[in-house]
Design an enzyme around this catalytic site. Sequence first.
Site, PDB file in Angstrom:
ATOM      1  N   TYR A 164      -3.629   1.870  16.058  1.00  0.00           N
ATOM      2  CA  TYR A 164      -2.348   1.939  16.779  1.00  0.00           C
ATOM      3  C   TYR A 164      -2.485   1.654  18.275  1.00  0.00           C
ATOM      4  O   TYR A 164      -1.736   0.893  18.845  1.00  0.00           O
ATOM      5  CB  TYR A 164      -1.677   3.309  16.542  1.00  0.00           C
ATOM      6  CG  TYR A 164      -1.148   3.417  15.131  1.00  0.00           C
ATOM      7  CD1 TYR A 164       0.096   2.917  14.793  1.00  0.00           C
ATOM      8  CD2 TYR A 164      -1.941   3.943  14.107  1.00  0.00           C
ATOM      9  CE1 TYR A 164       0.573   2.955  13.491  1.00  0.00           C
ATOM     10  CE2 TYR A 164      -1.478   3.985  12.793  1.00  0.00           C
ATOM     11  CZ  TYR A 164      -0.223   3.487  12.498  1.00  0.00           C
ATOM     12  OH  TYR A 164       0.228   3.511  11.209  1.00  0.00           O
ATOM     13  N   GLU A 171      -3.190  -0.085   8.246  1.00  0.00           N
ATOM     14  CA  GLU A 171      -2.002   0.302   9.023  1.00  0.00           C
ATOM     15  C   GLU A 171      -2.120  -0.250  10.433  1.00  0.00           C
ATOM     16  O   GLU A 171      -3.182  -0.164  11.056  1.00  0.00           O
ATOM     17  CB  GLU A 171      -1.848   1.835   9.162  1.00  0.00           C
ATOM     18  CG  GLU A 171      -1.466   2.551   7.900  1.00  0.00           C
ATOM     19  CD  GLU A 171      -1.327   4.066   8.103  1.00  0.00           C
ATOM     20  OE1 GLU A 171      -1.052   4.522   9.235  1.00  0.00           O
ATOM     21  OE2 GLU A 171      -1.513   4.781   7.107  1.00  0.00           O
ATOM     22  N   ARG A 192       0.857  -1.191   0.000  1.00  0.00           N
ATOM     23  CA  ARG A 192       0.000   0.000   0.000  1.00  0.00           C
ATOM     24  C   ARG A 192       0.894   1.242   0.000  1.00  0.00           C
ATOM     25  O   ARG A 192       1.759   1.384   0.860  1.00  0.00           O
ATOM     26  CB  ARG A 192      -0.889  -0.009   1.248  1.00  0.00           C
ATOM     27  CG  ARG A 192      -1.678   1.268   1.463  1.00  0.00           C
ATOM     28  CD  ARG A 192      -2.613   1.148   2.678  1.00  0.00           C
ATOM     29  NE  ARG A 192      -3.340   2.387   2.869  1.00  0.00           N
ATOM     30  CZ  ARG A 192      -3.064   3.291   3.817  1.00  0.00           C
ATOM     31  NH1 ARG A 192      -2.085   3.096   4.691  1.00  0.00           N
ATOM     32  NH2 ARG A 192      -3.778   4.394   3.908  1.00  0.00           N
ATOM     33  N   ASN A 244      -7.075   1.732  10.221  1.00  0.00           N
ATOM     34  CA  ASN A 244      -5.757   1.973  10.813  1.00  0.00           C
ATOM     35  C   ASN A 244      -5.909   1.956  12.320  1.00  0.00           C
ATOM     36  O   ASN A 244      -6.754   2.674  12.879  1.00  0.00           O
ATOM     37  CB  ASN A 244      -5.195   3.337  10.393  1.00  0.00           C
ATOM     38  CG  ASN A 244      -4.825   3.389   8.916  1.00  0.00           C
ATOM     39  OD1 ASN A 244      -4.962   2.400   8.201  1.00  0.00           O
ATOM     40  ND2 ASN A 244      -4.352   4.540   8.477  1.00  0.00           N
TER      41      ASN A 244
HETATM   42  C1  GBH Z   1      -0.989   7.258  10.743  1.00  0.00           C
HETATM   43  O1  GBH Z   1      -1.469   8.309  11.473  1.00  0.00           O
HETATM   44  C2  GBH Z   1      -0.603   7.788   9.380  1.00  0.00           C
HETATM   45  O2  GBH Z   1      -1.478   7.327   8.375  1.00  0.00           O
HETATM   46  C3  GBH Z   1       0.810   7.517   9.009  1.00  0.00           C
HETATM   47  O3  GBH Z   1       1.169   8.336   7.950  1.00  0.00           O
HETATM   48  C4  GBH Z   1       1.678   7.704  10.223  1.00  0.00           C
HETATM   49  O4  GBH Z   1       3.041   7.600   9.895  1.00  0.00           O
HETATM   50  C5  GBH Z   1       1.306   6.649  11.230  1.00  0.00           C
HETATM   51  O5  GBH Z   1      -0.044   6.652  11.508  1.00  0.00           O
HETATM   52  C6  GBH Z   1       2.056   6.742  12.557  1.00  0.00           C
HETATM   53  O6  GBH Z   1       1.707   7.906  13.244  1.00  0.00           O
HETATM   54  O7  GBH Z   1       2.500  14.353  17.951  1.00  0.00           O
HETATM   55  O8  GBH Z   1       1.257  16.340  17.388  1.00  0.00           O
HETATM   56  O9  GBH Z   1       2.838  15.428  15.843  1.00  0.00           O
HETATM   57  C7  GBH Z   1      -2.006   7.990  12.732  1.00  0.00           C
HETATM   58  C8  GBH Z   1      -2.364   9.281  13.402  1.00  0.00           C
HETATM   59  C9  GBH Z   1      -0.976  11.200  13.195  1.00  0.00           C
HETATM   60  C10 GBH Z   1      -1.285  10.114  15.249  1.00  0.00           C
HETATM   61  C11 GBH Z   1       0.183  11.992  13.799  1.00  0.00           C
HETATM   62  C12 GBH Z   1      -0.113  10.865  15.819  1.00  0.00           C
HETATM   63  C13 GBH Z   1       1.091  12.847  15.838  1.00  0.00           C
HETATM   64  C14 GBH Z   1       0.597  14.211  16.209  1.00  0.00           C
HETATM   65  N1  GBH Z   1      -1.159   9.956  13.860  1.00  0.00           N
HETATM   66  N2  GBH Z   1      -0.018  12.116  15.225  1.00  0.00           N
HETATM   67  S1  GBH Z   1       1.889  15.150  16.880  1.00  0.00           S
END
Ligand code: GBH
Length: 460
Positions: free
Chosen positions: A301, A365, A83, A299
């Site tokens: 996490y 993801e 992907r 997605n």
């Molecule tokens: C996904 O976002 C994305 O699709 C991917 O691109 C990314 O690399 C991956 O997860 C891992 O994060 O700390 O204020 O900078 C998940 C949502 C977006 C949550 C970025 C954490 C950080 C905000 N993520 N966010 S900040």
Amino acid sequence: TDVRSAPSGLSLPPGFALGAATAAYQIEGAHDVDGRGPSIWDTYSHTPGKTFNGDTGDVAVEHYTRYPADVALMKDLGLDAYRFSVSWPRILPAGKGAIEQRGLDFYRRLVDTISEAGIAPWLTLYHWDLPQALEDEGGWTNRDTAQRFADYAGIVYDALGDRVPHWSTLNEPMCSSLLGYQAGAHAPGHTDSAEAAKAVHHLLLGHGLATQVMRDKGADHLGITLNFTPMSPASDSAVDVDAARRQDGQQNRMFITPIVTGEYPADVVEDLAKAGAPLPIQDGDLEVISTPVDWLGVNYYYAAVVSGGHEPKSPSTFIGCEDVREEEQDGPTTTMGWSVNPDSFTELLGRLSAIAPGLPMFITENGSAWPDQVAEDGQVHDQQRVDYLHAHLAAMVTAIEAGADVRGYFAWSLLDNYEWARGYEQRFGLVHVDYETQVRTPKDSAHAYAEVIRQYKAGA
Ligand code: GBH
């Protein structure tokens, strides 16, 4: 632990896709090559103080030129599916108007290389890199951007529809809208609730319009990728329960519910209006937004525990949630500060099965960032990522056994890469990248995943 042993009893259904994911701005680099126009992430990352260490995606992991070797790596791992996303400003440098053939040629070469390796390409049209020229006209706050996105989708589909079987419109519109226009943590870095609510609706509208355009051109495996973070209340107090309801509404329900049912959740509509940030819905929009899709990208996490009623702190990630805080949880925490909650993954997949009955799901993801060290033998012994991977695959299988229709899994991410505002500090890759030399080294987690795939293919 022997990293090459997969968790015992991991039985995936027949025809299950096992892959890995990336996104254009996070890996390609070559930001000013072959006529690519600037995106909002070029602007944001080049603005002092916005990203960790001032890191940008100018160079990233040079995938734009190194893609043949990266595809060879995927083949070595035995991946069935890959992907990736297309950079809108490579195709339309000004967001609309003139088409840049060299941009389309890059993705043709990439897709052909992937396919020749026996790997199925899964294309995402928008993973956050809006052409800056469209942002200059209001970006996603401007209703017109939804139509521009549908036009772009048609152009990419015309060029690649014959060779890409799996299409996704948006990656995580929650991030594009709320992190971009409400929290200011992502490009374009605004902190305006009214703008954020407009962005939510126009992203969903763009998804629906693009789906219609590609459907009319014959696409038969179309989806959207949403990010889900389960929200549970820190206590059963009414304040905490309401905090969890509000954040769950904007994080998890505001995007999936209108796509599936053609209606926004009523409580979310009310919360947003109360915060002075109404959704700019026009007649007919929800029919467009709920244009049928073939699959849902999930997605996942971690899961959050939240409490409400705190001293207001602005900007909040969610609209009208200035009083909400995320609580620390026991157990291991990734370098992103996220807890590890595989059981919540199982529960989420069950919940999504109920929200979207009959809609096949693909985990587009799942992964984790850890303080990876290169050992003296040159290897990366990322046991925490191995454990996370095994635990989440097992949690997914538990959900499948309970009836969830999950048909594939993509690890985030194939390679260490540019983690948005967190720059190169956060490493999510199965494959380590030395940012000085660009040398790729599969980590123990890559070997562990390859072993899962090998055993699955062997029918073990
Ligand atoms: C996904 O976002 C994305 O699709 C991917 O691109 C990314 O690399 C991956 O997860 C891992 O994060 O700390 O204020 O900078 C998940 C949502 C977006 C949550 C970025 C954490 C950080 C905000 N993520 N966010 S900040």
